[in-house]
Scaffold this active site. Structure first.
Site, PDB file in Angstrom:
ATOM      1  N   SER A 155      -6.939   9.268  -3.791  1.00  0.00           N
ATOM      2  CA  SER A 155      -6.047   8.763  -5.347  1.00  0.00           C
ATOM      3  C   SER A 155      -6.956   9.660  -6.184  1.00  0.00           C
ATOM      4  CB  SER A 155      -6.224   7.005  -5.784  1.00  0.00           C
ATOM      5  OG  SER A 155      -5.778   6.584  -6.472  1.00  0.00           O
ATOM      6  N   TYR A 168     -10.923  -1.135  -5.651  1.00  0.00           N
ATOM      7  CA  TYR A 168      -9.840   0.098  -4.890  1.00  0.00           C
ATOM      8  C   TYR A 168     -11.071   2.037  -5.864  1.00  0.00           C
ATOM      9  CZ  TYR A 168      -5.717   3.388  -5.074  1.00  0.00           C
ATOM     10  OH  TYR A 168      -4.165   3.486  -4.782  1.00  0.00           O
TER      11      TYR A 168
HETATM   12  P1  NAD Z   1       2.821   0.926  -0.097  1.00  0.00           P
HETATM   13  O1  NAD Z   1       2.733  -0.566  -0.767  1.00  0.00           O
HETATM   14  O2  NAD Z   1       4.719   0.923  -0.375  1.00  0.00           O
HETATM   15  O3  NAD Z   1       2.198   1.270   1.442  1.00  0.00           O
HETATM   16  C1  NAD Z   1       1.356   1.226   2.399  1.00  0.00           C
HETATM   17  C2  NAD Z   1       1.549   0.619   3.348  1.00  0.00           C
HETATM   18  O4  NAD Z   1       0.008   0.176   4.146  1.00  0.00           O
HETATM   19  C3  NAD Z   1       2.713  -0.798   3.620  1.00  0.00           C
HETATM   20  O5  NAD Z   1       3.093  -0.270   4.682  1.00  0.00           O
HETATM   21  C4  NAD Z   1       2.163  -2.213   3.645  1.00  0.00           C
HETATM   22  O6  NAD Z   1       2.435  -2.979   4.607  1.00  0.00           O
HETATM   23  C5  NAD Z   1       1.051  -1.162   4.272  1.00  0.00           C
HETATM   24  N1  NAD Z   1      -0.356  -1.675   4.555  1.00  0.00           N
HETATM   25  C6  NAD Z   1      -1.532  -2.189   4.331  1.00  0.00           C
HETATM   26  N2  NAD Z   1      -2.485  -3.094   4.115  1.00  0.00           N
HETATM   27  C7  NAD Z   1      -2.466  -2.752   6.041  1.00  0.00           C
HETATM   28  C8  NAD Z   1      -3.646  -2.972   6.639  1.00  0.00           C
HETATM   29  N3  NAD Z   1      -3.915  -3.970   6.868  1.00  0.00           N
HETATM   30  N4  NAD Z   1      -2.550  -2.599   8.288  1.00  0.00           N
HETATM   31  C9  NAD Z   1      -1.847  -1.547   8.378  1.00  0.00           C
HETATM   32  N5  NAD Z   1      -0.836  -1.643   6.862  1.00  0.00           N
HETATM   33  C10 NAD Z   1      -1.176  -2.315   5.676  1.00  0.00           C
HETATM   34  O7  NAD Z   1       2.663   2.036  -1.150  1.00  0.00           O
HETATM   35  P2  NAD Z   1       1.621   3.800  -1.054  1.00  0.00           P
HETATM   36  O8  NAD Z   1       1.917   4.219  -2.356  1.00  0.00           O
HETATM   37  O9  NAD Z   1       2.786   4.456   0.051  1.00  0.00           O
HETATM   38  O10 NAD Z   1       0.729   3.554  -0.754  1.00  0.00           O
HETATM   39  C11 NAD Z   1       0.619   4.133   0.583  1.00  0.00           C
HETATM   40  C12 NAD Z   1      -1.123   5.366   0.026  1.00  0.00           C
HETATM   41  O11 NAD Z   1      -1.298   5.927  -1.163  1.00  0.00           O
HETATM   42  C13 NAD Z   1      -2.496   4.184  -0.323  1.00  0.00           C
HETATM   43  O12 NAD Z   1      -2.925   3.879   0.317  1.00  0.00           O
HETATM   44  C14 NAD Z   1      -2.267   4.047  -1.882  1.00  0.00           C
HETATM   45  O13 NAD Z   1      -3.793   3.388  -2.085  1.00  0.00           O
HETATM   46  C15 NAD Z   1      -2.079   4.998  -2.296  1.00  0.00           C
HETATM   47  N6  NAD Z   1      -2.445   5.606  -2.875  1.00  0.00           N
HETATM   48  C16 NAD Z   1      -1.118   5.123  -4.068  1.00  0.00           C
HETATM   49  C17 NAD Z   1      -0.447   5.995  -5.623  1.00  0.00           C
HETATM   50  C18 NAD Z   1       0.434   5.333  -5.610  1.00  0.00           C
HETATM   51  O14 NAD Z   1       0.667   5.843  -6.522  1.00  0.00           O
HETATM   52  N7  NAD Z   1       1.640   4.939  -5.279  1.00  0.00           N
HETATM   53  C19 NAD Z   1      -1.285   6.493  -6.031  1.00  0.00           C
HETATM   54  C20 NAD Z   1      -2.973   7.387  -4.965  1.00  0.00           C
HETATM   55  C21 NAD Z   1      -3.286   6.526  -4.196  1.00  0.00           C
END
Ligand code: NAD
Length: 278
Positions: A155, A168
């Site tokens: 991130s 986080y």
């Molecule tokens: P999201 O919540 O849509 O996707 C995350 C997925 O991980 C979900 O489908 C959830 O069910 C799954 N998950 C959570 N815990 C789990 C576990 N213990 N075992 C298996 N699966 C699990 O959100 P996203 O934005 O698609 O996030 C994807 C990645 O991107 C994450 O690592 C998040 O921290 C990172 N991220 C997101 C953003 C943003 O702005 N959305 C920014 C920087 C980083």
């Protein structure tokens, strides 16, 4: 011809959000996918819904519409046995795993001095230890084949702090160190590892009340507050919350032969956010 023709990609958190974009982008470029997500249970301290079986079914539908195959697992990245079982079954089905995208993650908020031990440990277990366990699950197979690519989702908070989510931030800094060590230890086997630092991406993690409130600066925030805040979060003109495909496209590059000599690096995909804060 696709950039990933004949490859197999294992994607954690593959049911929705960026995970779905990774699945569809990889499939479009010729890869079959193994999708792993926690689709039938809540996760202690997380106050927004995680993925569902319906989310996973929709991702499979989109992959199959591209004439690629998808194998799915309702599994938890905190559980090494479940990860290992998915890897074994994936290899049995597709013959090999070429790519791991360690994408699963959670996001919760509290000042660090009010944070419960449950919030802290859930965050560590999923966002940091879960990435280690995912890489551990595929490493022996990739070493045997002397080939592979691992992409870890960090991130911008892997490079800078964020107000009221110290846990986080700690995990997202942590996975960059982990990425560098994996890259170092697997380089002799011809296996690469890199990470990505997304800026603000529109997914179910961010399009929810907690994030609306954070961008509004008060409770009772709305999706409009989120989008308005996204414009000032990014430097690049006209860029609010970005679609998850911008991250999938970067992972595609890293997992393809275009990046055959790129390993041990982390790439911000943040519309210039770090220019404003870094
Ligand atoms: P999201 O919540 O849509 O996707 C995350 C997925 O991980 C979900 O489908 C959830 O069910 C799954 N998950 C959570 N815990 C789990 C576990 N213990 N075992 C298996 N699966 C699990 O959100 P996203 O934005 O698609 O996030 C994807 C990645 O991107 C994450 O690592 C998040 O921290 C990172 N991220 C997101 C953003 C943003 O702005 N959305 C920014 C920087 C980083």
């Amino acid at each position: 011809m696709g950039l990933l023709d004949g490859k197999t990609a294992l994607i954690t958190g593959g049911a929705r959000g960026q995970g779905r974009a990774h699945a569809v982008t990889s499939a479009r470029e010729g890869a079959d996918v193994i999708l792993l997500d926690i689709t039938s249970q809540a996760l202690g301290s997380v106050d927004y819904p995680l993925a569902t079986a319906d989310d996973m079914a929709e991702t499979v539908r989109q992959v199959e519409a591209l004439d690629r195959r998808a194998l799915t697992f309702d599994a938890d990245v905190r559980d090494q046995d479940q990860l290992d079982a998915a890897v074994t079954a994936g290899i049995a089905e597709f013959g090999k795993i070429d790519i791991l995208i360690a994408n699963a993650g959670i996001w919760t908020r509290a000042p660090f001095w009010e944070m419960s031990e449950q919030m802290w440990s859930d965050m560590m277990d999923v966002n940091l230890t879960g990435v280690w366990k995912s890489a551990k699950a595929v490493a022996p197979h990739m070493i045997e084949r002397q080939s592979g690519s691992i992409v870890i989702t960090s991130s911008v908070n892997g490079l800078e702090p964020g107000m009221n989510y110290a846990h986080y931030v700690s995990t997202k800094h942590g996975v960059i160190g982990l990425m560098k060590n994996i890259a170092l230890e697997l380089a002799p086997y011809g296996i690469r590892c890199n990470s990505i630092n997304p800026g603000a991406i529109l997914t179910p993690m961010t399009n929810q009340q907690g994030a609306w409130d954070m961008f509004a600066g008060h409770e009772g925030g709305t999706p409009d507050d989120l989008i308005a805040g996204g414009y000032s979060f990014h430097a690049l003109k006209g860029t609010s919350f970005m679609p998850p495909e911008v991250i999938a496209n970067t992972a595609l590059y890293l997992n393809s032969d275009l990046a055959a000599t790129v390993t041990g690096v982390t790439i911000p995909v943040d519309a210039g956010h770090m220019l404003l804060t870094g």
